[in-house]
Write a protein that holds these residues in place. Structure first.
Motif, PDB file in Angstrom:
ATOM      1  N   ALA A 144      90.927  -0.043  64.843  1.00 31.65           N
ATOM      2  CA  ALA A 144      90.958   0.530  66.298  1.00 31.65           C
ATOM      3  C   ALA A 144      90.263   1.847  66.719  1.00 31.65           C
ATOM      4  O   ALA A 144      89.427   2.390  67.101  1.00 31.65           O
ATOM      5  N   GLY A 145      91.136   2.594  65.427  1.00 35.01           N
ATOM      6  CA  GLY A 145      91.279   4.010  66.238  1.00 35.01           C
ATOM      7  C   GLY A 145      89.601   4.939  65.401  1.00 35.01           C
ATOM      8  O   GLY A 145      89.263   5.679  66.335  1.00 35.01           O
ATOM      9  N   ALA A 146      89.669   4.069  64.552  1.00 36.35           N
ATOM     10  CA  ALA A 146      88.309   5.163  63.635  1.00 36.35           C
ATOM     11  C   ALA A 146      87.119   3.943  64.374  1.00 36.35           C
ATOM     12  O   ALA A 146      85.867   4.976  64.959  1.00 36.35           O
ATOM     13  N   ALA A 147      87.173   2.936  65.093  1.00 30.96           N
ATOM     14  CA  ALA A 147      85.879   2.266  65.624  1.00 30.96           C
ATOM     15  C   ALA A 147      85.508   3.031  66.957  1.00 30.96           C
ATOM     16  O   ALA A 147      84.682   2.936  67.634  1.00 30.96           O
ATOM     17  N   ALA A 148      87.260   3.847  67.672  1.00 33.56           N
ATOM     18  CA  ALA A 148      86.881   3.734  68.976  1.00 33.56           C
ATOM     19  C   ALA A 148      86.596   5.489  68.487  1.00 33.56           C
ATOM     20  O   ALA A 148      85.884   5.837  69.889  1.00 33.56           O
ATOM     21  N   LEU A 149      85.770   6.492  68.066  1.00 32.86           N
ATOM     22  CA  LEU A 149      85.522   7.076  67.638  1.00 32.86           C
ATOM     23  C   LEU A 149      83.823   6.963  67.959  1.00 32.86           C
ATOM     24  O   LEU A 149      83.444   8.434  68.461  1.00 32.86           O
ATOM     25  N   VAL A 150      82.969   5.906  68.406  1.00 34.77           N
ATOM     26  CA  VAL A 150      82.392   5.767  68.408  1.00 34.77           C
ATOM     27  C   VAL A 150      82.026   4.747  69.944  1.00 34.77           C
ATOM     28  O   VAL A 150      82.855   4.239  69.714  1.00 34.77           O
ATOM     29  N   VAL A 179      87.295  -8.420  64.000  1.00 35.54           N
ATOM     30  CA  VAL A 179      87.079  -9.629  64.171  1.00 35.54           C
ATOM     31  C   VAL A 179      88.317  -9.649  64.858  1.00 35.54           C
ATOM     32  O   VAL A 179      88.727 -10.933  65.599  1.00 35.54           O
ATOM     33  N   ASP A 180      90.015 -10.048  64.338  1.00 38.90           N
ATOM     34  CA  ASP A 180      91.105  -9.679  64.803  1.00 38.90           C
ATOM     35  C   ASP A 180      91.155  -8.893  66.242  1.00 38.90           C
ATOM     36  O   ASP A 180      91.601  -9.349  67.310  1.00 38.90           O
ATOM     37  N   LEU A 181      90.414  -7.999  66.289  1.00 40.20           N
ATOM     38  CA  LEU A 181      90.507  -6.621  67.748  1.00 40.20           C
ATOM     39  C   LEU A 181      89.482  -7.745  68.903  1.00 40.20           C
ATOM     40  O   LEU A 181      89.912  -7.917  70.234  1.00 40.20           O
ATOM     41  N   GLN A 182      88.131  -8.310  68.435  1.00 43.21           N
ATOM     42  CA  GLN A 182      87.734  -8.758  69.181  1.00 43.21           C
ATOM     43  C   GLN A 182      88.525 -10.147  70.093  1.00 43.21           C
ATOM     44  O   GLN A 182      88.823 -10.645  70.880  1.00 43.21           O
ATOM     45  N   ASP A 183      89.450 -10.763  68.768  1.00 48.13           N
ATOM     46  CA  ASP A 183      90.461 -12.365  68.850  1.00 48.13           C
ATOM     47  C   ASP A 183      91.449 -11.729  69.918  1.00 48.13           C
ATOM     48  O   ASP A 183      91.845 -12.090  70.676  1.00 48.13           O
ATOM     49  N   ARG A 184      91.855 -10.568  69.776  1.00 52.11           N
ATOM     50  CA  ARG A 184      92.288 -10.186  71.346  1.00 52.11           C
ATOM     51  C   ARG A 184      92.198  -9.483  72.321  1.00 52.11           C
ATOM     52  O   ARG A 184      93.131  -8.985  72.820  1.00 52.11           O
ATOM     53  N   GLY A 185      90.811  -9.753  71.879  1.00 50.36           N
ATOM     54  CA  GLY A 185      90.032  -8.820  73.538  1.00 50.36           C
ATOM     55  C   GLY A 185      90.050  -7.100  73.561  1.00 50.36           C
ATOM     56  O   GLY A 185      89.507  -7.003  74.831  1.00 50.36           O
ATOM     57  N   LEU A 186      90.356  -6.458  72.271  1.00 51.36           N
ATOM     58  CA  LEU A 186      89.950  -5.144  73.053  1.00 51.36           C
ATOM     59  C   LEU A 186      88.663  -5.028  71.857  1.00 51.36           C
ATOM     60  O   LEU A 186      88.452  -3.992  72.094  1.00 51.36           O
TER      61      LEU A 186
END
Length: 199
Positions: A65-71, A101-108
């Motif tokens: 999540a932290g790496a993905a949030a960089l963009v 995919v897990d983050l999508q499932d969590r609504g994040l």
């Protein structure tokens, strides 16, 4: 109210942290499980968004999540952008995708065609700031600016341009905009990357 078991102080603390965003509020409320959230600070509440079903920290999920949030957004197919971000999260690309995919499932995180993005923006900003502050000096600039494909570079500079209050982000932006650097150009150039960084 989906979580009537929450106390008034817990509900107020969740609302304050979530900034009125229902997805963050619901995700946090789902982690209470009889515990009080009212006394937790922002960092502790952020960590609770990345617990396993057994209420244990999911370190890989948090790093992804932290790496993905960089963009502002990433393309998942082909996997070139995922591979770069996975290296920053210190996981392989298959695990990175699975955690997305897990983050999508969590609504994040959200999907739009072949792109994925950490949302809401307030959450992405918190995660990006934490990642920038903890990264080895120069590593993120090397992976997301100097050697990144153009679309990913622009996505990083867009995110960076929104983090005006974060010292690490300001330092990176200052270095990239310094005389002699690639982005030390006149604002009238109008390039998308410049607008993301300089505004």
């Amino acid at each position: 109210q989906r979580h009537p078991e929450l106390s008034k102080p817990d509900s107020q603390r969740i609302v304050l942290f979530a900034g009125g965003n229902s997805r963050i509020a619901l995700a946090l409320a789902g982690t209470a499980d009889g515990e009080s959230l009212a006394a937790l600070d922002d960092e502790q509440l952020l960590d609770r968004l990345f617990l396993t079903q057994r209420r244990q920290p999911d370190e890989a999920l948090h790093k992804v999540a932290g790496a993905a949030a960089l963009v502002s957004a990433m393309v998942v197919e082909p996997a070139e952008e995922l591979t770069i971000l996975a290296s920053l999260a210190r996981v392989d690309v298959e695990e990175f995708y699975a955690k997305l995919v897990d983050l999508q499932d969590r609504g994040l995180a959200q999907q739009r065609g072949k792109q994925r993005a950490i949302l809401p923006h307030a959450l992405a900003a918190r995660l990006a700031e934490r990642t920038l502050s903890r990264a080895m000096p120069g590593l993120i600039e090397e992976r997301l600016v100097h050697t990144a494909p153009e679309r990913l570079r622009v996505a990083f500079l867009k995110r960076l341009g929104l983090l005006h209050q974060n010292q690490a982000a300001v330092a990176i932006a200052g270095a990239l905009l310094a005389p002699g650097q690639v982005y030390a150009v006149d604002r009238s150039s109008g390039t998308e990357a410049w607008e993301g960084l300089a505004n």
